[in-house]
Scaffold this motif. Structure first.
Motif, mmCIF file in Angstrom:
data_model
loop_
_atom_site.group_PDB
_atom_site.id
_atom_site.type_symbol
_atom_site.label_atom_id
_atom_site.label_comp_id
_atom_site.label_asym_id
_atom_site.label_seq_id
_atom_site.Cartn_x
_atom_site.Cartn_y
_atom_site.Cartn_z
ATOM 1 N N LYS A 1 -4.991 11.949 -1.264
ATOM 2 C CA LYS A 1 -3.920 11.142 -0.443
ATOM 3 C C LYS A 1 -3.004 10.649 -1.078
ATOM 4 O O LYS A 1 -2.486 9.864 -0.689
ATOM 5 N N TYR A 2 -3.007 10.568 -2.357
ATOM 6 C CA TYR A 2 -2.392 9.805 -3.105
ATOM 7 C C TYR A 2 -1.462 10.307 -4.327
ATOM 8 O O TYR A 2 -2.041 9.635 -5.270
ATOM 9 N N ILE A 3 -1.039 11.579 -3.936
ATOM 10 C CA ILE A 3 -0.920 12.415 -5.574
ATOM 11 C C ILE A 3 0.296 11.879 -6.214
ATOM 12 O O ILE A 3 1.043 11.051 -5.026
ATOM 13 N N GLY A 4 -0.421 11.188 -7.386
ATOM 14 C CA GLY A 4 0.787 11.062 -8.040
ATOM 15 C C GLY A 4 0.547 9.259 -8.054
ATOM 16 O O GLY A 4 1.728 8.592 -8.727
ATOM 17 N N SER A 5 0.315 9.066 -7.690
ATOM 18 C CA SER A 5 -0.960 7.366 -8.238
ATOM 19 C C SER A 5 -0.493 6.941 -8.902
ATOM 20 O O SER A 5 -0.588 7.102 -10.388
ATOM 21 N N ARG A 6 0.112 5.976 -9.467
ATOM 22 C CA ARG A 6 0.334 5.397 -10.723
ATOM 23 C C ARG A 6 0.124 3.242 -10.107
ATOM 24 O O ARG A 6 1.164 2.470 -9.106
#
Lengths: 440, 322
Positions: B317-322
């Protein structure tokens, strides 16, 4: 540097530019009607090349303070264009009106650029570099301001086309910014200023590096023609990429040329395929080491490689009689190690954004300020002579290379056309062999 | 609704019966080897217990987000003794080093366009750096698929509990930063770069480089007010957007104050501003060479279904979370 400014507003500026151009040039100005024709002084943008970097550049252009709109997109591949459109939408969706590309203004194919360029005031050229000469030539012919990515060609024939078009761009007073972004980065500008002021004395030698691991590969699919395979895997074919000494290491070589205020006169070096030997890696080498020599005898030692699990460094060091500049750390030291200057990294900018901020500011205010094409072409040629030196084992003079009859481009740009370089029955591509490969 | 599900997920991980293949005694350290390789990592037991989370208002260098200080209970887990190294991370990211196929539906991190170790070192025990939180959590999912044992990032509270190792003072070894150099690579001794993991002294629970070296991703969304609202048992601020995330430990460039056990750091989109491509890499941060991670293994393992739901909720659900 020419820095004549017209303060009378953009439309007058345009008028003056075209008058000037008309007097000086024989090339017809095809798209005068489209030049700054947008309502309310909108600056219209066309992007040619919709990969990751082109998309990044488009988003940066659309993130400037000026009244800009993306109105046309062009790519050889529909899938790449559509992905790019969606990604731009995701990035600038909160800025109404900035993305204004009608379906009929999404152009696909090798000739897509011819259809997109007339619709714009400013064009972004960000395809693989092999196409840059013809795209730049066309954009100049049509009187557009230009942001183009580095490198600007892959062979001497392409360099000559870019240099010729660069002259016309100057005559037409077209702003041209090239994506050698260190020139737009605060730390590098501060280091350069101090080098000019003599903080390290006379330059005695330079070292430049782009040593890192490997990049992407895309698997061959049965439906691909050879042309499509090479286009999809452009990094590994010289007519498209120029080898990584040209495609990536140009950044560091450019810093050397910049700080020397000159271009080398010769290159000699060595290179090969030691680690990355498979056929999926086309024809390019995995390492190059080149000694460039300037007219005053100063050497620039250059290393670049794509070796994983090895010591990595992407950097430049400029050594002078009184000290040394270490660019990535943005530090200047004397020869005892005492720090003479240290750039405050809190003052660093985002150079990719600054390139567009500065270009579009100039365009919006009718200022002619940027003429990066000639020096970018000469720096690209510097990187190319490095490749010619490592491929052949010979000493390659810069001036001789500029005149060299070497054109890597295919006879026709079409997916059923044949590139010059073809694989053998096992799918292996011929690779340059020092001593056997000759250019001079 | 979604949040409720996430609460359940973490709860399950701590309260359900063991379903992993391995039944290591919870109070013993162990060394595991990545399948098909000779690369190993050491896990040390962290006992269940409670601790005072946050810092007292009197603490030197304290910031407002570190309070109010409160007692919370933490369930038992193992934590990796060291920050995950490139030797380990590359078995996931480099197909040539992984002798077994990538699990179904997973992808490996794409190689970054520029070298993100900045020449500080890679093979031979240097910490993996510059990855996004998504890249760190994806490693946990890969490790679970490879080993059948559920690993994840620590929550912010778990991290601080493990770091303190029973100490209520500013640093695990006391309140005075003068001993910091024996335990941590920071601005005072790092030479401006990270170092091989495990070269300095561990804390009382056998954890190395908790403070300094690379800062460490946690599982939590960063929320400046979280300590005002957090539950008193296994608190976890679930993700609500891809950024910012909570970071702990400080890094090799930081001053002593940022290395305090209670210090809370938040990730910043600027950490990837020089990625020239769009879409920006979901795997890497172009301007954050100081970030890394370590993993934990909850003693009470989730079922396969719960673990799948967890990764769907925190990762997919949070692809690329950073």
């Amino acid at each position: 540097m020419q820095k004549k400014e017209f303060h009378s507003g953009r439309r007058d500026f345009v008028k003056q530019s075209s008058l000037l151009a008309g007097g000086l040039l024989t090339l017809p100005l095809i798209s005068q009607a489209n030049f700054f024709s947008g309502a309310n002084d909108v600056i219209k943008i066309a992007m040619i090349g919709c990969g990751g970097r082109g998309t990044g550049a488009a988003v940066q252009a659309l993130s400037t303070k000026q009244n800009v709109q993306l109105v046309a997109m062009a790519d050889a591949f529909a899938d790449r264009l559509n992905e790019s459109y969606e990604n731009i939408k995701g990035e600038v969706g909160d800025k109404p009106g900035r993305l204004n590309v009608k379906e009929e203004h999404k152009f696909v194919g090798f000739d897509a650029y011819l259809k997109a360029i007339p619709l714009a005031d400013v064009v972004i050229l960000a395809t693989p570099p092999g196409f840059r000469p013809i795209h730049f030539e066309e954009a100049v012919k049509q009187g557009k301001h230009i942001f183009m990515e580095k490198p600007v060609a892959t062979d001497p024939a392409g360099i000559r086309r870019v240099l010729a078009a660069a002259e016309i761009a100057k005559a037409k007073k077209l702003n041209v910014v090239v994506g050698l972004q260190r020139r737009y980065q605060n730390s590098y500008r501060e280091l350069y200023k101090r080098a000019q002021d003599g903080i390290i004395g006379d330059i005695t030698s330079m070292n430049v590096w782009w040593n890192q691991g490997a990049l992407w590969v895309k698997p061959r699919k049965p439906e691909y023609t050879e042309m499509e395979y090479q286009m999809r895997n452009w990094y590994y074919f010289n007519w498209l990429c120029g080898d990584h000494i040209v495609e990536q290491h140009i950044h560091n070589i450019d810093v050397g040329n910049w700080f020397m205020n000159d271009y080398p006169v010769t290159a000699v070096g060595m290179g090969g395929r030691q680690v990355r030997t498979g056929k999926e890696y086309g024809e390019i080498y995995d390492h190059h080491a080149v000694e460039y020599r300037f007219a005053n005898g100063v050497a620039m030692n250059s290393q670049c490689r794509h070796w994983k699990d090895s010591a990595s460094r992407v950097d430049e060091e400029i050594t002078g009689t009184k000290g040394r500049i270490i660019c990535d750390r943005a530090v200047i030291q004397d020869h005892k190690g005492k720090v003479l200057y240290r750039f405050d990294k809190k003052q660093e900018n985002q150079p990719y954004q600054s390139e567009h901020d500065e270009l579009f500011d100039a365009v919006a205010h009718g200022v002619y300020k940027y003429q990066d094409a000639e020096r970018a072409a000469k720096t690209t040629l510097t990187a190319i002579i490095g490749r010619l030196a490592t491929y052949s084992g010979q000493i390659i003079p810069f001036d001789q290379a500029l005149k060299l009859d070497l054109n890597l481009q295919p006879a026709a740009y079409a997916f059923d056309a044949k590139p010059q370089l073809l694989p053998d029955a096992d799918g292996n591509y011929p690779v340059a062999k020092p001593g056997a490969t000759r250019y001079v | 609704m979604k949040n409720k599900l996430l609460v359940l997920s973490l709860g399950c991980m701590i309260t359900q019966s063991v379903s992993g293949q391995d039944n290591s005694p919870p109070n013993q350290p162990y060394t595991a080897t990545l399948p098909g390789t000779t690369v190993s990592f050491r896990m040390v037991p962290i006992p269940a217990g409670s601790f005072n989370w946050g810092s007292p208002v009197s603490e030197k260098g304290r910031k407002d987000d570190e309070g109010p200080r409160q007692q919370v209970q933490i369930g038992a887990f193992w934590m990796s003794a060291h920050e995950v190294t490139f030797d380990e991370y590359d078995v996931y990211s480099d197909a040539e080093k992984d002798k077994t196929p990538i699990p179904d539906g997973m992808t490996r991190p794409s190689p970054p366009y520029i070298d993100l170790t900045l020449g500080m070192g890679k093979q031979g025990g240097f910490p993996a750096n510059s990855m996004s939180q998504y890249g760190a959590l994806s490693y946990c999912r890969w490790l679970y698929a490879k080993t059948g044992i559920f690993y994840r990032l620590p929550t912010e509270a778990e991290w601080e509990y493990a770091c303190r190792a029973g100490a209520a003072t500013t640093y695990p070894f006391g309140k005075d930063s003068s001993s910091l150099k024996q335990y941590a690579w920071y601005a005072g001794n790092s030479g401006g770069k990270y170092h091989k993991v495990g070269e300095l002294q561990p804390n009382a629970w056998g954890l190395y480089d908790m403070l300094g070296n690379v800062a460490e991703w946690t599982l939590d969304q960063y929320d400046v007010h979280y300590l005002e609202q957090a539950p008193d048992k296994d608190p976890w601020k679930q993700p609500t957007s891809r950024t910012p995330r909570s970071i702990k430990g400080g890094n090799y460039q930081d001053d002593a104050a940022q290395l305090r056990s209670a210090a809370r750091l938040k990730s910043d989109p600027d950490w990837n501003r020089r990625d020239p491509q769009i879409p920006k890499s979901k795997w890497w941060n172009a301007d954050a060479p100081f970030i890394g991670f370590r993993i934990i293994r909850p003693v009470k393992q989730p079922t396969k279904e719960e673990a799948g739901q967890f990764f769907a909720d925190v990762l997919d659900k949070y692809i690329g979370s950073r």
